[in-house]
Design a protein around this motif. Structure first.
Motif, short mmCIF file in Angstrom:
data_model
loop_
_atom_site.label_atom_id
_atom_site.label_comp_id
_atom_site.label_asym_id
_atom_site.label_seq_id
_atom_site.Cartn_x
_atom_site.Cartn_y
_atom_site.Cartn_z
N GLY A 92 -18.30 -24.86 14.43
CA GLY A 92 -17.87 -23.85 15.40
C GLY A 92 -17.31 -22.63 14.68
N TYR A 93 -16.58 -22.92 13.62
CA TYR A 93 -15.99 -21.84 12.84
C TYR A 93 -17.09 -20.96 12.23
CZ TYR A 93 -13.29 -19.51 9.18
OH TYR A 93 -12.72 -18.57 8.36
N GLU A 94 -18.05 -21.60 11.62
CA GLU A 94 -19.15 -20.86 10.97
C GLU A 94 -19.88 -19.98 11.98
OE1 GLU A 94 -20.14 -20.81 7.83
OE2 GLU A 94 -18.52 -22.17 7.20
N ALA A 95 -20.14 -20.57 13.12
CA ALA A 95 -20.91 -19.84 14.14
C ALA A 95 -20.13 -18.62 14.59
CB ALA A 95 -21.21 -20.77 15.31
N ALA A 96 -18.85 -18.81 14.87
CA ALA A 96 -18.04 -17.69 15.34
C ALA A 96 -17.93 -16.63 14.24
CB ALA A 96 -16.65 -18.20 15.75
N LYS A 97 -17.74 -17.09 13.04
CA LYS A 97 -17.60 -16.17 11.91
C LYS A 97 -18.87 -15.34 11.74
CE LYS A 97 -15.04 -15.71 7.81
NZ LYS A 97 -16.04 -15.00 7.00
N HIS A 98 -20.00 -15.98 11.93
CA HIS A 98 -21.28 -15.28 11.84
C HIS A 98 -21.30 -14.10 12.80
CE1 HIS A 98 -25.63 -14.62 12.05
NE2 HIS A 98 -25.57 -14.82 13.34
N LEU A 99 -20.84 -14.33 14.00
CA LEU A 99 -20.81 -13.25 14.99
C LEU A 99 -19.80 -12.18 14.59
CD1 LEU A 99 -20.98 -15.35 18.29
CD2 LEU A 99 -22.82 -13.99 17.27
N ILE A 100 -18.63 -12.64 14.20
CA ILE A 100 -17.57 -11.70 13.85
C ILE A 100 -17.98 -10.83 12.65
CG2 ILE A 100 -15.20 -11.52 12.98
CD1 ILE A 100 -14.63 -14.14 14.61
N ASP A 101 -18.57 -11.49 11.66
CA ASP A 101 -19.01 -10.76 10.48
C ASP A 101 -20.03 -9.69 10.82
OD1 ASP A 101 -17.37 -12.26 8.94
OD2 ASP A 101 -18.95 -13.49 8.05
N ALA A 142 -11.63 -19.11 13.96
CA ALA A 142 -12.29 -17.92 13.42
C ALA A 142 -11.77 -16.67 14.10
CB ALA A 142 -13.80 -18.04 13.59
N MET A 143 -11.60 -16.74 15.40
CA MET A 143 -11.12 -15.58 16.15
C MET A 143 -9.71 -15.23 15.68
SD MET A 143 -13.46 -14.58 18.37
CE MET A 143 -12.89 -13.92 19.95
N GLN A 144 -8.91 -16.25 15.52
CA GLN A 144 -7.52 -16.01 15.12
C GLN A 144 -7.47 -15.37 13.74
OE1 GLN A 144 -5.27 -19.54 15.70
NE2 GLN A 144 -3.39 -18.69 14.83
N GLU A 145 -8.27 -15.90 12.82
CA GLU A 145 -8.27 -15.34 11.48
C GLU A 145 -8.67 -13.87 11.48
OE1 GLU A 145 -10.57 -17.62 8.76
OE2 GLU A 145 -9.27 -19.39 8.95
N ALA A 146 -9.55 -13.52 12.42
CA ALA A 146 -9.98 -12.12 12.50
C ALA A 146 -9.05 -11.32 13.40
CB ALA A 146 -11.41 -12.05 13.01
N ALA A 147 -8.01 -11.99 13.86
CA ALA A 147 -7.03 -11.34 14.73
C ALA A 147 -7.64 -10.76 15.99
CB ALA A 147 -6.27 -10.25 13.95
N ILE A 148 -8.60 -11.53 16.53
CA ILE A 148 -9.20 -11.10 17.80
C ILE A 148 -8.63 -11.98 18.91
CG2 ILE A 148 -11.34 -10.80 19.07
CD1 ILE A 148 -12.79 -10.77 16.39
N PRO A 149 -8.03 -11.37 19.90
CA PRO A 149 -7.50 -12.19 20.99
C PRO A 149 -8.65 -12.79 21.82
CG PRO A 149 -7.33 -9.86 21.53
CD PRO A 149 -7.84 -9.92 20.12
N ILE A 150 -8.40 -13.98 22.35
CA ILE A 150 -9.42 -14.62 23.19
C ILE A 150 -9.13 -14.28 24.63
CG2 ILE A 150 -10.30 -16.84 23.96
CD1 ILE A 150 -9.74 -17.86 21.13
N ARG A 151 -10.16 -13.73 25.28
CA ARG A 151 -9.95 -13.30 26.67
C ARG A 151 -10.27 -14.45 27.61
NH1 ARG A 151 -11.53 -7.64 26.41
NH2 ARG A 151 -11.51 -7.62 28.68
#
Lengths: 341, 341
Positions: A163-172, A200-209
């Motif tokens: 899940g982390y990898e997938a989210a990171k892929h999008l964030i990156d 992943a969201m937290q590491e990128a400091a993106i709040p979850i809506r």
DNA sequence: CCTGCAATTCGAAACGTTTCAATAGCTGGA
DNA sequence: TCCAGCTATTGAAACGTTTCGAATTGCAGG
């Protein structure tokens, strides 16, 4: 039904001799063996496997419990189990856990009609599994972790890191507005995947809506409906992370129906790498689990456990991100436009 | 492992009484039953199903034999079997026939570990099936016709008429240059489908061109390669009739790779209506078999046969043409152009 | 107090194998 | 001729249930 007694009588030997002859024991003289085998042929004798199992107290068969025999399930996983058991000279039978206490799975589990079981059926209770497992009936569970039981082993996929990898892929790739399309809340798989997403969201400091947390029950239909709602709601994210491929496919269908282009206007990513994920348009970016290996390992674990060798009891298998066409770099102008909101 | 003897001893009753109590017989006094059940709980007693089966000489379980448990198979068919057996209070176990004489299927067939079998596994020999079938072990075969055996029933799909309908659909839309993409030559299904195709062609007085008879082994890969060859060969037909959907999908992939548009430049039609046929681009025109009904009927037949009621022994199920987007009217100008050749 | 009957409970056989321990039949050496 | 030492064969027990028929019990009615 001719029994071994009939064969022995016709061949003019004792039952025990007939048994030895039919099992190709070296103790019996060749001409006696011939007589017995001929008699068996004449009578069209077929061994009663149930009697044999009872006497030998083993069946040389492993049980695979699936939620639903009619699928969908991980066919690569089944293939892994199947191949491995075959090479170990064990039989494999599969059954379904549908129907609660009356299900074939429950019956076979409680009544020990096999030498061990591999379970991939989240609707079976931990308690029932724990009750069935013993030294001479080892169990491997694939969809949960059961600790502290000598005869239960776990092989689970590293959903969180997937899940982390997938989210990171999008964030990156510049996405910040990401919806999570969730499976059933009581599913461990779903929970872990989501945890990875959140990390992943937290590491990128993106709040979850919260309004981008959708629920789709792991089904195509569920993914479709949830995405329909999302579209109606008006404020689209730039990417959707679906907890499994089925829901991702449902989501893509909903987007297509609404005339929204994937990946141009919105990226979609799934989880599981089911076969169909290669045949959607566009092909689905997803997270692959080494399912064949999971199946093969499970079979080996059961086998070694039966043979009384010790075995490490819990395994976590890695995942791999498969990048296909349903996800892509968030376009600059869109990004700018979004950021100024 | 605690046995019923241990339970009886602890409860202070005879083994037979314990058995009655555990099977909820009305013969046993309530307080005795309570004692027995408590004792069973204390000992964590679990019935040995194998001993039970041996004594009762039945298992209340039906065996479903598939070529490969890991698919692809007709999931609707399995669902039909599953639902029906569940409602009849029978268990269902599935196994694979891979591995020849050592396969789980062969072992279970020969050793009678179930009360009957439903077979969809063309690699199993008729002889083996005939040997296993008896009054108390009825068998339904789904992929062939076995006649003149009291305990074998057949449920087959009307492949010939399905093939006819599919071919006629193309012919009615103006196609005359039709390739047939064949499955394995020893497959009854394939043979019948092709016969239907040939009949339709003959009725329309269209000669069949040998160079348009391709062979694809019923696999996606096979369909892909055969179609590649067809394309290289240069002289394309205006339609391809594939013996099953898998091959049709392979064919469409090959056409796509070559930049040939379906259905604009060539129509494609499949057979089976597998789930994926709804998810290809364009969606695949195909022939649907009432698989759920086939499964359900098979289960019913086994059941009635066990209960010694008589049953009509052979069934032919109808097919239905499902028109989707991969086939269409041959365009006038193309038709004219073709005809003047 | 005895008889008969219903309600319980019990003992034992049976299901069809496998396998242990004992027996029978042989060969060959003393 | 006899016996030790084989090998080939046999009889019987055991696996864990179910189920039949018999035995036991309790109790009501005569």
């Amino acid at each position: 039904m001719a029994t071994i007694k009939d064969v022995a009588k016709l061949a003019g030997v004792a039952v025990s001799t007939a048994s030895y002859a039919l099992n190709q024991s070296s103790k019996v003289a060749p001409q006696t063996a011939r007589k017995v085998i001929d008699a068996a042929r004449v009578l069209n004798y077929q061994k009663n496997g149930i009697a044999r199992d009872l006497k030998r107290n083993k069946t040389d068969t492993i049980l695979l419990i699936l939620h639903n025999l009619a699928g969908p399930f991980y066919s690569e996983l089944v293939r892994g189990v199947q191949d491995t058991l075959q090479s170990l000279n064990y039989g494999l039978i599969a059954c379904s856990s549908m129907g609660g206490r009356d299900s074939t799975a429950s019956r076979f589990l409680a009544e020990r009609r096999a030498d061990g079981a591999i379970i991939l059926a989240s609707n079976l209770g931990d308690q029932e599994i724990e009750r069935a497992a013993r030294k001479d009936f080892p169990i491997v569970v694939l969809d949960r972790l059961i600790l502290n039981h000598d005869s239960i082993m776990s092989v689970v996929v590293d959903n969180k890191s997937g899940g982390y990898e997938a989210a990171k892929h999008l964030i990156d790739r510049g996405h910040r507005d990401i919806a999570y399309l969730s499976g059933p809340l009581d599913s461990r798989d779903n929970l872990q995947r989501r945890k990875g997403f959140e990390q992943a969201m937290q590491e990128a400091a993106i709040p979850i809506r919260p309004k981008w947390l959708l629920k789709g029950e792991f089904t195509r239909q569920g993914g479709y409906l949830a995405t329909k709602m999302l579209i109606l709601q008006g404020d689209l994210p730039s990417a959707i992370f679906a907890g499994n491929d089925e829901m991702a496919i449902g989501a893509m269908n909903a987007l297509k129906d609404a005339g929204i282009k994937v990946p141009r206007q919105i990226s979609v990513i799934g989880f599981d790498d089911i076969e169909m994920s290669r045949y959607t348009t566009p092909q689905l970016t997803t997270v692959s689990q080494a399912n064949y290996e999971v199946g093969s390992l499970s079979a080996h674990l059961i086998y070694r456990s039966i043979k009384e060798e010790i075995a490490k009891k819990d395994y976590i298998m890695p995942t791999e991100l498969i990048i296909r066409d349903s996800s892509r770099e968030l376009m600059k102008e869109v990004r700018g436009q979004r950021e100024q909101v």
